[in-house]
Design a protein around this motif. Structure first.
Motif, short mmCIF file in Angstrom:
data_model
loop_
_atom_site.label_atom_id
_atom_site.label_comp_id
_atom_site.label_asym_id
_atom_site.label_seq_id
_atom_site.Cartn_x
_atom_site.Cartn_y
_atom_site.Cartn_z
N GLN A 1 57.48 105.32 -69.09
CA GLN A 1 56.52 105.03 -70.16
C GLN A 1 57.06 103.88 -71.00
O GLN A 1 58.27 103.67 -71.07
CB GLN A 1 56.34 106.25 -71.05
CG GLN A 1 55.57 107.38 -70.43
CD GLN A 1 54.07 107.14 -70.37
OE1 GLN A 1 53.54 106.19 -70.93
NE2 GLN A 1 53.39 108.00 -69.64
N PRO A 2 56.18 103.08 -71.64
CA PRO A 2 56.70 102.03 -72.52
C PRO A 2 57.69 102.62 -73.52
O PRO A 2 57.39 103.61 -74.19
CB PRO A 2 55.43 101.51 -73.21
CG PRO A 2 54.34 101.81 -72.25
CD PRO A 2 54.73 103.10 -71.60
N ASN A 3 58.85 102.01 -73.57
CA ASN A 3 59.96 102.56 -74.33
C ASN A 3 60.64 101.42 -75.10
O ASN A 3 60.86 100.35 -74.54
CB ASN A 3 60.95 103.21 -73.35
CG ASN A 3 62.13 103.83 -74.04
OD1 ASN A 3 61.99 104.45 -75.07
ND2 ASN A 3 63.29 103.64 -73.45
N CYS A 4 61.00 101.67 -76.35
CA CYS A 4 61.67 100.66 -77.17
C CYS A 4 63.15 100.60 -76.80
O CYS A 4 63.86 101.59 -76.90
CB CYS A 4 61.50 100.99 -78.65
SG CYS A 4 62.39 99.86 -79.72
N LEU A 5 63.60 99.43 -76.36
CA LEU A 5 65.02 99.23 -76.05
C LEU A 5 65.79 98.79 -77.29
O LEU A 5 66.90 99.25 -77.54
CB LEU A 5 65.18 98.17 -74.95
CG LEU A 5 64.59 98.53 -73.60
CD1 LEU A 5 64.65 97.32 -72.67
CD2 LEU A 5 65.35 99.69 -73.00
N GLU A 6 65.19 97.86 -78.04
CA GLU A 6 65.84 97.34 -79.24
C GLU A 6 64.78 96.83 -80.20
O GLU A 6 63.76 96.28 -79.79
CB GLU A 6 66.80 96.20 -78.87
CG GLU A 6 67.61 95.70 -80.04
CD GLU A 6 68.61 94.62 -79.66
OE1 GLU A 6 69.22 94.08 -80.58
OE2 GLU A 6 68.76 94.32 -78.47
N CYS A 7 65.04 97.01 -81.47
CA CYS A 7 64.15 96.54 -82.52
C CYS A 7 65.00 95.81 -83.55
O CYS A 7 65.97 96.38 -84.07
CB CYS A 7 63.41 97.73 -83.14
SG CYS A 7 62.17 97.26 -84.35
N SER A 8 64.67 94.55 -83.83
CA SER A 8 65.50 93.76 -84.74
C SER A 8 64.64 92.81 -85.57
O SER A 8 63.50 92.50 -85.20
CB SER A 8 66.55 92.96 -83.96
OG SER A 8 65.92 92.11 -83.03
N ILE A 9 65.20 92.33 -86.65
CA ILE A 9 64.52 91.38 -87.52
C ILE A 9 64.84 89.98 -86.99
O ILE A 9 66.00 89.67 -86.66
CB ILE A 9 65.00 91.52 -88.98
CG1 ILE A 9 64.71 92.94 -89.47
CG2 ILE A 9 64.34 90.49 -89.87
CD1 ILE A 9 65.35 93.27 -90.81
N GLU A 10 63.82 89.13 -86.87
CA GLU A 10 64.04 87.76 -86.39
C GLU A 10 64.92 87.00 -87.37
O GLU A 10 65.01 87.34 -88.55
CB GLU A 10 62.70 87.03 -86.23
CG GLU A 10 62.00 87.33 -84.94
CD GLU A 10 60.82 86.39 -84.71
OE1 GLU A 10 60.34 85.75 -85.65
OE2 GLU A 10 60.39 86.34 -83.55
N THR A 11 65.54 85.95 -86.89
CA THR A 11 66.48 85.18 -87.73
C THR A 11 65.80 84.59 -88.96
O THR A 11 66.42 84.45 -90.00
CB THR A 11 67.13 84.05 -86.90
OG1 THR A 11 66.11 83.28 -86.27
CG2 THR A 11 68.06 84.62 -85.85
N LYS A 12 64.52 84.24 -88.85
CA LYS A 12 63.80 83.71 -90.03
C LYS A 12 63.53 84.82 -91.03
O LYS A 12 63.25 84.55 -92.19
CB LYS A 12 62.51 83.04 -89.59
CG LYS A 12 62.74 81.79 -88.76
CD LYS A 12 61.44 81.16 -88.38
CE LYS A 12 61.71 79.95 -87.51
NZ LYS A 12 60.47 79.34 -87.03
N GLY A 13 63.56 86.08 -90.59
CA GLY A 13 63.50 87.20 -91.51
C GLY A 13 62.14 87.76 -91.85
O GLY A 13 62.06 88.75 -92.57
N ASN A 14 61.04 87.19 -91.38
CA ASN A 14 59.75 87.73 -91.77
C ASN A 14 59.00 88.40 -90.61
O ASN A 14 57.89 88.87 -90.78
CB ASN A 14 58.87 86.64 -92.40
CG ASN A 14 58.68 85.46 -91.48
OD1 ASN A 14 59.33 85.35 -90.44
ND2 ASN A 14 57.80 84.55 -91.87
#
Length: 187
Positions: free
Chosen positions: A115-128
């Motif tokens: 099933q669709p699964n989150c591997l990693e979640c992060s904030i982009e370098t620009k921050g928004n």
């Protein structure tokens, strides 16, 4: 020699005439209403999909799922959950395919292996914005009509309904040894 005297018969039947499998990783970008300070959690829900045969050797799976990201903002003083629907379209080539199938009427079965699964979640370098790395995997089978060839036994016995009488008589029941396992252990 007539057709019925030959040793082989062709039978038309429904069978799996194609199979394919595909694993996919992709990155989805989510834009929350506030500038995120940190990610507190990410999960994927409400996955729906539909599969169809688009070419003789390719299955298309189109679907969608909801990505929920719990994040902190305002220097980690407030939290919020942002939800975004992600739509996708995967093309799965058939690695196994019966070239002798009959007609164009086919049924496609798609099974989710991952099933669709989150591997990693992060904030982009620009921050928004928030980046979410997702994985999913499908197995597809195409079912259609095909021809199989069966060897016929010309000396095969033809059974009448009476030959299939499976009733057991009282004499046959009396001959059964209920302790047959105990006899083998003694030897």
């Amino acid at each position: 020699m007539s057709f019925l005297d030959q040793q082989y018969r062709e039978i038309i039947t429904k069978a799996v005439i194609g199979k394919g499998r595909k694993f996919k990783q992709e990155t989805n970008t989510i834009t929350p209403p506030h500038r995120p300070s940190s990610i507190l959690g990410c999960w994927i829900i409400n996955h729906n999909y539909h599969a169809k045969l688009v070419k003789k050797d390719t299955v298309e799976i189109s679907g969608h799922y909801d990505v929920n990201v719990w994040y902190a903002f305002n220097d980690n003083t407030k939290t919020e959950v942002v939800t975004e629907r992600v739509e996708y379209c995967d093309y799965i080539p058939l690695s196994i395919r019966d070239k002798h199938h009959i007609g164009d009427d086919c049924e496609v079965l798609a099974k989710v292996i991952q099933q669709p699964n989150c591997l990693e979640c992060s904030i982009e370098t620009k921050g928004n914005k928030i980046k979410v790395d997702v994985e999913r995997e499908f197995l597809v089978e195409v079912i259609g009509e095909t021809k199989i060839c069966v060897k016929v036994d010309p000396k095969g016995k033809v059974y009448d309904n009476e030959d299939w009488d499976l009733a057991i008589s009282d004499d046959e029941l009396d001959e059964i040894d209920p302790d047959f396992l105990d006899d083998e252990e003694e030897e």
